[in-house]
Design a protein around this motif. Structure first.
Motif, mmCIF file in Angstrom:
data_model
loop_
_atom_site.group_PDB
_atom_site.id
_atom_site.type_symbol
_atom_site.label_atom_id
_atom_site.label_comp_id
_atom_site.label_asym_id
_atom_site.label_seq_id
_atom_site.Cartn_x
_atom_site.Cartn_y
_atom_site.Cartn_z
ATOM 1 N N GLN A 40 -7.457 0.556 0.000
ATOM 2 C CA GLN A 40 -7.691 -0.626 0.814
ATOM 3 C C GLN A 40 -8.720 -0.322 1.905
ATOM 4 O OE1 GLN A 40 -4.071 -1.926 2.681
ATOM 5 N NE2 GLN A 40 -4.921 -3.899 3.262
ATOM 6 N N SER A 45 0.834 -1.205 0.000
ATOM 7 C CA SER A 45 0.000 0.000 0.000
ATOM 8 C C SER A 45 0.867 1.253 0.000
ATOM 9 C CB SER A 45 -0.922 0.017 1.226
ATOM 10 O OG SER A 45 -1.819 -1.056 1.177
ATOM 11 N N ASP A 67 -6.278 -1.832 -4.503
ATOM 12 C CA ASP A 67 -5.662 -2.362 -3.286
ATOM 13 C C ASP A 67 -6.692 -3.211 -2.550
ATOM 14 O OD1 ASP A 67 -4.036 -2.882 -1.167
ATOM 15 O OD2 ASP A 67 -3.530 -0.798 -0.718
HETATM 16 MG MG MG Z 1 -1.983 -2.715 2.328
#
Ligand code: MG
Ligand code: ATP
Length: 499
Positions: free
Chosen positions: A77, A35, A156
């Motif tokens: 995410q 990320s 993500d």
């Molecule tokens: Mg991540």
């Protein structure tokens, strides 16, 4: 590219190369830096060193707006919807369409409807974000990313809250984006998915670049090996004979107070048993377990624990009755972002201890168990004083699992326990689950991951549209059987429709 945070070198000279019109997997353990790398690419973080080239030209990613203008969009995410605004506003925030000086609400609504229709997402454009389910929010996020007409779309963990059918739907969209010449960078801990839709794969470990492969040149075992840096023979710890005669919990005729939710659910949970609950989106599994935990009202139904009728009218009752619930959505109902890992791990145990010893807490004594549990689950962080919001997604989930493991419960309800957790840490969580049932505790696990459901449950209860459609013993359970029951009533409905 390199990027450090206080006490952590999140990226250490990492590289990534993505071809046009391809799906590129980026994988690595929780905290490997995936990320972070994507946030650097999207202009959210500024790396200490490194360069970004787009179509062969060096570009500076000053901020996300620059990235979007250059044709890079990102599905994050952790979802961050604006709760009291509509789907329309959530999609076009920051780039409202104007007619003269005023916002052209009608045009924006029409554009939203067209976008959603085009992607076959059946969500009314004027719904407020706060009343959408997690998977609907994820769909909105996908629609938003697509709406930027980007050359590179970063995803993500886009499927972490999606069920099988929704994931299939996303894959169709990805296929289309790819055929339009767009590139997708795809992050996921579901390795089966990686092999289904990606063309190339880049693996990271501990902030470093491990290598890049064409997906046809690598096997799933090799990916795991490269990711964790060692061989993993098994993905599930072996089941032992832990189920006892004694029935710990009986759920009788549980029916939701709400319309179109679960109804007439009956099941028994033995000491030492892991009961898996399978089903598709809308099966009302989360609603059911939340009702058992006192988070939702029921119209009828009885809970019998150890032969005695109990009432879980509030979560407080449930905790007193030695229930624990790990919720599905860690951001909304799980973590307390501004507190440390230590405090987050202890909120539940705290209350208990405070009740018992009139507010006196031995930081040293219980602190040790927090350290132990974090070590067992291999939570990657500087130390337990780190704010939980600074942990990687999967590591936050591990702390939440730890929180309930520390709470000394008899019945542990886990709603999607390993969402976003890497293969190695999944195994650790599974091992702890097995240890708990060995000690006579019982576990109810809602899971949309088929391998997990089949690999960990002693018994699988399957729900379809709020009804119990079947209970399978571990031996007879297969993916096909589970799917059959998961779609049982919806198929019937379809047949009736077509008649
Ligand atoms: Mg991540
Ligand atoms: N804002 C921040 N402040 C401090 N540390 C951070 C911050 N963001 C990330 N980190 C740290 O950087 C490392 C990499 O985190 P990152 O979120 O990139 O991992 P990841 O590969 O995406 O993991 P996951 O699979 O769990 O999502 C972790 O050790 C994390 O704790």
């Amino acid at each position: 590219m390199s990027k450090s945070f206080p006490g952590v070198k999140a990226l250490d000279k990492v590289q990534l190369e993505v071809k046009p019109g391809s799906v590129h997997a980026l994988i690595g353990e929780n905290g490997a830096g995936k990320s972070t790398l994507m946030k650097c690419l999207f202009g959210l973080y500024h790396p200490e060193e490194g360069t970004i080239e787009l179509d062969g030209e060096k570009v500076e990613m000053a901020d996300p707006n620059t990235a979007l203008k250059l044709g890079i969009s990102m599905i994050h995410q952790e979802l961050n919807p604006i709760p009291y605004r509509s789907v329309v506003d959530n999609i076009w925030v920051g780039r409202f369409v104007k007619k003269g000086m005023v916002v052209d609400e009608e045009k924006m609504k029409a554009m939203t409807e067209e976008l959603l229709k085009d992607l076959e997402f059946n969500i009314p454009a004027d719904t407020l974000a706060k009343s959408l389910s997690v998977s609907q929010l994820q769909a909105i996020e996908i629609a938003k990313a697509v709406s930027y007409d980007a050359k590179v779309i970063i995803m993500d963990e886009p499927t972490s809250s999606l069920t099988v059918a929704e994931t299939k739907h996303l894959f169709k969209i990805i296929g289309r984006l790819k055929s339009e010449g767009r590139s997708i960078i795809y992050i996921s801990h579901k390795l089966e998915e990686i092999f289904e839709i990606t063309d190339e794969i880049t693996i990271m470990r501990d902030g470093q670049y491990v290598g890049k492969w064409a997906i046809r040149d690598i096997t799933i075992d090799e990916v795991i090996h490269q990711m964790v840096g060692r061989n993993m023979e098994e993905r599930f710890p072996p089941a032992e004979d832990t189920i006892q005669e004694e029935v710990l919990l009986k759920v009788e005729d549980f029916t939701s107070a709400q319309e179109h939710s679960f109804e007439h659910i009956n099941f028994e949970l033995h000491k030492g048993e892991i009961l898996g609950i399978g089903g598709l989106v809308g099966a009302q599994r989360t609603e059911l377990v939340e009702a058992i935990f006192g988070l939702r009202k029921i119209r009828s139904g009885t809970l019998v624990m150890n032969g005695k009728i109990i009432k879980n009218q509030t979560p407080k009752d449930a905790i007193k009755n030695k229930f624990a619930l790990l919720t599905e959505e860690r951001r909304a109902t799980g973590i307390i972002p501004m507190l440390s890992v230590w405090d987050n791990a202890l909120v539940v145990a705290y209350k208990k201890l405070a009740d018992n010893v009139i507010g006196l807490i031995h930081r040293k004594k219980i602190g040790k168990s927090v350290d132990d549990i974090c070590r067992e689950l291999d939570v990657r962080m500087a130390n337990t004083d780190t704010l939980i919001k600074n942990l990687s997604g999967g590591n936050q989930q591990k702390v939440l699992v730890g929180r309930w493991l520390l709470s000394d419960c008899d019945i542990l309800i886990l709603d999607e326990p390993t969402r976003g957790v890497d293969v190695g840490a999944k195994y650790e969580i599974y091992k702890i689950m097995r240890d708990l049932v060995k000690k006579g505790k019982a576990i109810i696990m809602v899971s949309s991951e088929m391998p997990e459901l089949l690999g960990m449950s002693d018994k699988i209860m399957i729900m379809c549209e709020g009804k119990l459609s079947g209970i399978l013993e571990q031996k007879e359970a297969t993916q096909i059987e589970v799917m059959k029951y998961a779609t049982m009533f919806s198929n019937k409905a379809k047949e009736e429709d077509s008649e």
